[in-house]
Motif scaffolding. Structure first.
Motif, PDB file in Angstrom:
ATOM      1  N   LEU A   6       0.979  -1.210  -0.146  1.00  0.00           N
ATOM      2  CA  LEU A   6       0.014   0.249   0.147  1.00  0.00           C
ATOM      3  C   LEU A   6       1.106   1.357  -0.016  1.00  0.00           C
ATOM      4  O   LEU A   6      -0.280   2.266  -0.434  1.00  0.00           O
ATOM      5  CB  LEU A   6      -1.097   0.275   0.912  1.00  0.00           C
ATOM      6  N   VAL A  13      -3.326   8.844  -2.853  1.00  0.00           N
ATOM      7  CA  VAL A  13      -4.361   9.612  -1.603  1.00  0.00           C
ATOM      8  C   VAL A  13      -4.191  11.328  -1.816  1.00  0.00           C
ATOM      9  O   VAL A  13      -3.169  11.875  -2.010  1.00  0.00           O
ATOM     10  CB  VAL A  13      -3.759   9.204  -0.099  1.00  0.00           C
ATOM     11  N   ILE A  37     -10.003  10.646  -3.747  1.00  0.00           N
ATOM     12  CA  ILE A  37      -8.793   9.250  -2.420  1.00  0.00           C
ATOM     13  C   ILE A  37      -8.695   9.580  -1.220  1.00  0.00           C
ATOM     14  O   ILE A  37      -8.004  10.375  -1.382  1.00  0.00           O
ATOM     15  CB  ILE A  37      -8.058   8.369  -3.416  1.00  0.00           C
ATOM     16  N   ILE A  40      -7.035   4.677   1.141  1.00  0.00           N
ATOM     17  CA  ILE A  40      -6.353   3.584   0.814  1.00  0.00           C
ATOM     18  C   ILE A  40      -5.832   2.271   1.908  1.00  0.00           C
ATOM     19  O   ILE A  40      -4.746   2.533   2.332  1.00  0.00           O
ATOM     20  CB  ILE A  40      -5.276   3.015  -0.278  1.00  0.00           C
ATOM     21  N   ILE A  49      -8.071  -4.029  -1.670  1.00  0.00           N
ATOM     22  CA  ILE A  49      -7.788  -2.849  -1.632  1.00  0.00           C
ATOM     23  C   ILE A  49      -8.801  -2.190  -1.417  1.00  0.00           C
ATOM     24  O   ILE A  49      -9.829  -2.192  -2.717  1.00  0.00           O
ATOM     25  CB  ILE A  49      -6.582  -3.044  -2.195  1.00  0.00           C
ATOM     26  N   ARG A  50      -8.637  -1.653  -0.485  1.00  0.00           N
ATOM     27  CA  ARG A  50     -10.375  -0.256  -0.730  1.00  0.00           C
ATOM     28  C   ARG A  50      -9.995   1.297  -0.774  1.00  0.00           C
ATOM     29  O   ARG A  50      -8.834   1.299  -0.428  1.00  0.00           O
ATOM     30  CB  ARG A  50     -10.941  -0.260   1.298  1.00  0.00           C
ATOM     31  N   PHE A  51     -10.489   1.371  -1.704  1.00  0.00           N
ATOM     32  CA  PHE A  51     -10.099   2.760  -2.697  1.00  0.00           C
ATOM     33  C   PHE A  51     -11.518   4.561  -1.815  1.00  0.00           C
ATOM     34  O   PHE A  51     -12.343   4.146  -2.446  1.00  0.00           O
ATOM     35  CB  PHE A  51     -10.084   2.865  -3.409  1.00  0.00           C
ATOM     36  N   PHE A  58     -16.867   3.037  -0.810  1.00  0.00           N
ATOM     37  CA  PHE A  58     -15.278   3.054  -1.539  1.00  0.00           C
ATOM     38  C   PHE A  58     -15.346   1.647  -1.937  1.00  0.00           C
ATOM     39  O   PHE A  58     -16.505   1.176  -2.333  1.00  0.00           O
ATOM     40  CB  PHE A  58     -14.145   2.351  -0.405  1.00  0.00           C
TER      41      PHE A  58
END
Length: 90
Positions: A6, A13, A37, A40, A49-51, A58
């Motif tokens: 990440l 971000v 965003i 993350i 993976i969460r955005f 997300f």
């Protein structure tokens, strides 16, 4: 396949990005959207993976996807669902 680090995605971000989701079958596609965003992170079971585009909502991208990234772009193709997720700085 090794999970993506990440830290390598931290450049996205707080960035405004164009988000597109396409399927491999070429059916009707949702239009690209522009979002910022917020953060993350991995989901609790570390399968996605969460955005985050705000504090609650997300887009979850499976870690089992074929991924490519740079300082300005992240792309992942999920062979199971046939979807490709692309986040590109604008």
């Amino acid at each position: 396949m090794e999970p993506i680090n990440l830290e390598e995605l931290r450049g996205l971000v707080r960035a405004s990005v164009e988000i597109t989701v396409h399927d491999q079958q070429g059916s009707d596609q949702a239009p690209a959207i522009n979002k910022k965003i917020e953060k993350i992170e991995y989901c609790p079971d570390k399968t996605h993976i969460r955005f985050y585009v705000d504090h609650f909502n997300f887009i979850a991208v499976p870690l089992a996807s074929n991924m490519a990234h740079s300082e300005t772009m992240f792309s992942a193709s999920d062979t199971e669902s046939g979807l490709t997720y692309t986040f590109r700085k604008v």
